[in-house]
Design a protein around this motif. Structure first.
Motif, PDB file in Angstrom:
ATOM      1  N   UNK A  36       1.283  -6.743  -9.709  1.00  0.00           N
ATOM      2  CA  UNK A  36       0.237  -7.567  -9.099  1.00  0.00           C
ATOM      3  C   UNK A  36       0.622  -9.035  -8.983  1.00  0.00           C
ATOM      4  N   UNK A  37       1.555  -9.492  -9.797  1.00  0.00           N
ATOM      5  CA  UNK A  37       1.917 -10.906  -9.784  1.00  0.00           C
ATOM      6  C   UNK A  37       2.896 -11.257  -8.662  1.00  0.00           C
ATOM      7  N   UNK A  38       3.458 -10.268  -7.985  1.00  0.00           N
ATOM      8  CA  UNK A  38       4.374 -10.537  -6.873  1.00  0.00           C
ATOM      9  C   UNK A  38       3.595 -10.623  -5.563  1.00  0.00           C
ATOM     10  N   UNK A  39       4.038 -11.466  -4.638  1.00  0.00           N
ATOM     11  CA  UNK A  39       3.324 -11.581  -3.368  1.00  0.00           C
ATOM     12  C   UNK A  39       3.502 -10.329  -2.508  1.00  0.00           C
ATOM     13  N   UNK A  40       2.526 -10.116  -1.655  1.00  0.00           N
ATOM     14  CA  UNK A  40       2.547  -8.981  -0.731  1.00  0.00           C
ATOM     15  C   UNK A  40       2.334  -9.519   0.684  1.00  0.00           C
ATOM     16  N   UNK A  41       3.407  -9.857   1.392  1.00  0.00           N
ATOM     17  CA  UNK A  41       3.239 -10.413   2.738  1.00  0.00           C
ATOM     18  C   UNK A  41       2.625  -9.380   3.684  1.00  0.00           C
ATOM     19  N   UNK A  42       1.566  -9.777   4.342  1.00  0.00           N
ATOM     20  CA  UNK A  42       0.883  -8.898   5.279  1.00  0.00           C
ATOM     21  C   UNK A  42       0.185  -7.733   4.611  1.00  0.00           C
ATOM     22  N   UNK A  43      -0.025  -7.819   3.309  1.00  0.00           N
ATOM     23  CA  UNK A  43      -0.658  -6.724   2.595  1.00  0.00           C
ATOM     24  C   UNK A  43       0.306  -5.626   2.189  1.00  0.00           C
ATOM     25  N   UNK A  44       1.601  -5.816   2.401  1.00  0.00           N
ATOM     26  CA  UNK A  44       2.605  -4.818   2.040  1.00  0.00           C
ATOM     27  C   UNK A  44       3.338  -5.265   0.782  1.00  0.00           C
ATOM     28  N   UNK A  45       3.131  -4.575  -0.328  1.00  0.00           N
ATOM     29  CA  UNK A  45       3.898  -4.902  -1.528  1.00  0.00           C
ATOM     30  C   UNK A  45       5.346  -4.437  -1.360  1.00  0.00           C
ATOM     31  N   UNK A  46       6.247  -5.384  -1.202  1.00  0.00           N
ATOM     32  CA  UNK A  46       7.633  -5.075  -0.838  1.00  0.00           C
ATOM     33  C   UNK A  46       8.374  -4.279  -1.918  1.00  0.00           C
ATOM     34  N   UNK A  47       8.289  -4.626  -3.209  1.00  0.00           N
ATOM     35  CA  UNK A  47       9.024  -3.814  -4.192  1.00  0.00           C
ATOM     36  C   UNK A  47       8.577  -2.345  -4.228  1.00  0.00           C
TER      37      UNK A  47
END
Length: 87
Positions: free
Chosen positions: A57-68
């Motif tokens: 949850x602490x990582x950003x999600x550009x465009x609502x897509x959690x990249x990891x």
């Protein structure tokens, strides 16, 4: 129709295409398998976007897509496709 799509769909499509192309470079033996890997990569990223899977949850999600999470799911799907194709 395209104007109404969320940015996460575009990001997951592009990221999935990149992952599919890389998986084809690693595990593909013939150019006819390229669409299979491309579709698999995009589906892996779209599944994460559609379900809203968030492990970090602490990582950003550009465009609502959690990249990891999208990366993990897409590569698991692509590895499964490669294993099934070789069997």
């Amino acid at each position: 129709m395209i104007d109404g799509l969320a940015p996460g769909v575009y990001i997951s499509g592009l990221l999935g295409l990149i992952y599919g192309a890389l998986a084809h470079l690693l595990w593909g033996r013939h150019w006819l398998h390229l669409p299979l890997f491309l579709i698999g990569g995009v589906l892996g990223c779209l599944i994460v976007w559609a379900t809203g899977l968030r492990l970090f949850d602490h990582l950003p999600a550009p465009g609502g897509l959690p990249v990891p999470e999208a990366t993990i799911v897409a590569w698991l799907l692509l590895a499964g496709i490669a294993a099934i194709r070789r069997a």
